[in-house]
Design an enzyme around this catalytic site. Structure first.
Site, PDB file in Angstrom:
ATOM      1  CE  LYS A 140      -3.442   2.563   2.657  1.00 37.64           C
ATOM      2  NZ  LYS A 140      -4.454   2.529   3.748  1.00 37.64           N
ATOM      3  CG  HIS A 285     -10.981 -26.693 -36.479  1.00 36.88           C
ATOM      4  ND1 HIS A 285     -10.173 -25.593 -36.280  1.00 36.88           N
ATOM      5  CD2 HIS A 285     -10.769 -27.088 -37.755  1.00 36.88           C
ATOM      6  CE1 HIS A 285      -9.501 -25.332 -37.387  1.00 36.88           C
ATOM      7  NE2 HIS A 285      -9.839 -26.229 -38.295  1.00 36.88           N
TER       8      HIS A 285
END
Length: 522
Positions: A140, A285
């Site tokens: 932070k 595919h």
């Protein structure tokens, strides 16, 4: 927000994984940086002759409660969180020196829960509290503080310090981002371990970037060459995860894998895991185009490939038995993208290595399907469901036609049912002799899927047909006249089931209902 380079006068070191720490600490000491440390980290550094101030001497509060309480103190959190340009007066009045660098990685919770026999109490004791607090505090306050969670970053920070130019803002921000990812992933894994619900109100997830190549080209490309792509490995509790991960497979040779390669290969192996008999699955595919079971693996390979050799060109071949010289020789003249098997003989690899672009993946022994949770992203959002794990046996089948199927037809129908589950809906599979004949999938009309499957089949021989959902009209059955289809397996449940049954009786086709739908839309 301070965006100027920062110097380091004081560092807090508290790590579980101590790899590379001694060498890094020696650099800090050589630069006159004071080191504060805890427990085992302090003892290691002291044993190497590195000057360390134990945290209990720094806070004047001893470690207590079996080490559960040691760094949760204003002298630590204040020294990390304080803004140097706003909180100096507070810090001075409370005698809190600044801590400019935090080096921390967390208790080994993941390793602990992977161990067989780990109890809940043992797992809970490996939930770090002080570590995440220090990391989040430092992250932070990245305007002033540098935080390190990744051993790979030690050298980068060391170089910045040795240069005398300080640690740049861009680096501090990047390292803070890593720290938040580290604590977020840690908490997500704990949640997954403790959570008893399949679908909790909140679902924190944890994924690690899987580097299938170098850091600038993580996959060869995405669905198309102009799309960049990467793959992330999911982290979850062992007993709640699928025991198989494609990312655990050993890549023995070949070009870098692409987005499509991974998706198609997973689909092939996912289908393969339905079977314990020697089997081969060919995928093109994202959909199976040939599947076969046989007494011998080579026979299964040949039959799966020949089931639709035209579609198999450039596809994926997956085996559930070791690949030997005979199998490699059969595949040698054929173009395909990926080959997977539990293992490969040296003779097989000598043949396959001549196909330099072929990706060869060693899977190890494949586990059978499990009832785990699977998901699919829809934009930013995530769909989750249980795996389509509803085993169907002969005893589950309901005969609805005048003619009951023969034992051989039932065997082939159950085989076709396992395959149709892995074909995109609407899905139709025809099969004979435990080998697919024709597959029609991904169609918006079921009758079109039926016609495609029949078109790809040899209609001169008897075969069975599997449908992943009910037939809405009898036109699907009417399309089977003179097709060679003698028996059908389907879920049933249409308001027109009776019309479909009548149509089957007219063609002397046996039909059974499973009572279970098996759509695959993803």
């Amino acid at each position: 927000m301070n965006t100027q380079p920062t110097t380091v006068k004081r560092a807090l070191l508290s790590v579980s994984d101590k790899t590379g720490l001694v060498e890094f600490a020696e650099i800090l000491v050589s630069l006159g940086i004071e080191i504060i440390s805890t427990g085992g980290t302090a003892r290691l550094l002291e044993s190497k002759g590195i000057a360390v101030l134990p945290v209990e001497h720094y806070t004047h509060i001893p470690e207590m409660m079996d080490g559960r309480v040691k760094t949760m103190h204003p002298a630590i959190t204040g020294g990390i969180l304080g803004l140097r340009d706003r909180h100096a007066t507070d810090a001075e009045s409370h005698q809190i020196p600044w801590i400019d660098l935090v080096v921390c990685n967390l208790y080994p919770f993941a390793k602990t829960i992977e161990k067989v026999g780990t109890t809940l109490d043992e797992a809970v004791e490996q939930i770090d509290i002080g570590g995440p607090t220090m990391l989040r505090s430092a992250a932070k306050n990245f305007g002033w503080v540098t935080v390190l969670v990744d051993i790979a970053d030690y050298s980068i920070v060391a170089d910045s310090l040795v240069s005398g130019k300080g640690i740049p803002f861009t680096l501090r921000k990047k390292l803070a981002t890593k720290a938040f990812a580290h604590t977020g992933a840690y908490d997500a894994l704990i949640h997954r371990y403790l959570n008893e619900e399949h679908f909790p109100l909140e679902l924190p997830l944890s994924f690690d970037l899987h580097e299938a190549g170098n850091s600038e080209n993580l996959l060869r490309y995405g669905e198309n060459p102009h799309q960049k792509a990467a793959v992330y490995k999911g982290r979850t509790a062992k007993d709640k995860a699928d025991p198989f991960s494609l990312l655990d497979c050993k890549v023995l040779q070949g070009k870098q894998l692409s987005f499509n390669n991974l998706g198609d290969t997973y689909g092939a192996i996912d289908t393969l895991r339905e079977f314990t008999e020697p089997a081969c699955v060919v995928v093109k595919h994202a959909s199976p185009c040939g599947v076969s079971l046989a007494k011998e693996p080579l026979e299964a390979l040949k039959k799966a490939f020949m089931a639709d050799s035209l579609s198999a060109f450039g596809g994926i071949v997956s085996l559930n038995r070791p690949c030997d010289e005979a199998m490699a020789s059969y595949l040698a003249p054929i173009f395909f993208e990926v080959l997977t098997a539990p293992s490969f003989t040296d003779a097989a690899m000598a043949i396959l290595k001549k196909k330099k672009n072929l990706r060869v993946l060693e899977t190890g022994k494949l586990p059978l399907q499990t009832n785990h949770i699977v998901g699919r992203f829809i934009g930013n959002d995530l769909l989750l469901q249980e795996k389509d794990y509803a085993p169907i046996s002969a005893s589950d089948l309901k005969v609805v036609t005048d003619r009951a199927p023969s034992k051989k037809e039932v065997e082939n129908m159950l085989f076709a049912w396992k395959v149709v589950k892995h074909v995109k809906s609407n899905a139709i599979v025809t099969a004979a002799d435990m080998t697919t004949c024709g597959i029609g999938g991904g169609q918006v009309s079921r009758v079109d899927a039926t016609k495609i499957a029949i078109m790809k089949s040899d209609t001169t021989k008897p075969m069975v047909l599997a449908s992943d959902a009910f037939f809405p009209f009898r036109d699907n059955i009417d399309a089977l006249e003179s097709s060679g289809v003698t028996a059908i397996i389907q879920p049933g449940g249409s308001i027109r089931d009776q019309e479909v049954i009548v149509a089957c009786n007219e063609l002397n086709i046996a039909m059974v209902f499973t009572g279970t739908r098996s759509f695959l839309h993803g």
